[in-house]
Design an enzyme around this catalytic site. Sequence first.
Site, PDB file in Angstrom:
ATOM      1  N   ALA A 148       0.763  -1.123   0.071  1.00  0.00           N
ATOM      2  CA  ALA A 148       0.093   0.037   0.138  1.00  0.00           C
ATOM      3  C   ALA A 148       0.881   1.252  -0.002  1.00  0.00           C
ATOM      4  CB  ALA A 148      -0.657   0.029   1.266  1.00  0.00           C
ATOM      5  N   TYR A 149       2.009   1.306   0.845  1.00  0.00           N
ATOM      6  CA  TYR A 149       2.913   2.310   0.836  1.00  0.00           C
ATOM      7  C   TYR A 149       3.430   2.519  -0.388  1.00  0.00           C
ATOM      8  CZ  TYR A 149       6.998   5.087   1.919  1.00  0.00           C
ATOM      9  OH  TYR A 149       7.907   6.157   1.885  1.00  0.00           O
TER      10      TYR A 149
END
Length: 237
Positions: A139-140
Amino acid sequence: MAKRILITGAGRRLGKVLAEHYLAQGWFVVAHYNSACELAEHNNLSCVQADLSRRDDVQRLCDELPSFSQFDAVIHNASCFIPDTSASDTLQHFELHYRVHVESPAVITAALGPLWSDQAAMICISDIYADIPNQRFSAYCASKAALQNWSLSMAQRLKGLVRVNVIQPGPIQFLPEHDDAYRQKVLSQSLVGKELGYGAIVKACDYLLAADAVTGSVMRVDGGRFVANRYDQTFTD
């Protein structure tokens, strides 16, 4: 009149160092922070709290921007860095990173539309993970890649008005929880082979804010980690 700069995520770590640096250079700094602000009071400092994952907070921040008149520079530095394994809800996990890294910079930049001074500049702090996936932080990585792509789109859209560039930090500053084994492993993947500190990012920002011929660029400040021989890191004799 002093030049004005907005720095998001300026309460701690890199953002705090950047804010203190530009205060020392005589700038007026508007320092956004989320939950904690470690900056000392200063006549040229105004601190604004907002949780960039909350749309109402972002709007409140945007509503305050006109009170500071024009801006000569913006550094979109605010970040969240949470491993996927810590998420109990995948959708919320991705939405959190997207809102902080992409949606809030886009909304803030749109709000700055009539507030840019002549020859203004914007810097977005991405990550070498934008180009090197890391499955522990999907996600990052995905949201930082989106931030980077959006930034280059803004370089096109704001041409002639604002120069827009991206910095990709690498292993610059270790945190207290990083043990010696972790530090040595990371530094072994760097061509420079040493911890560079937040000052390396400050120097990069200084260059990009002053370099009037540079826009739409991605600058890696990673000690050469991006081009290190990852084959040698994976296989041994």
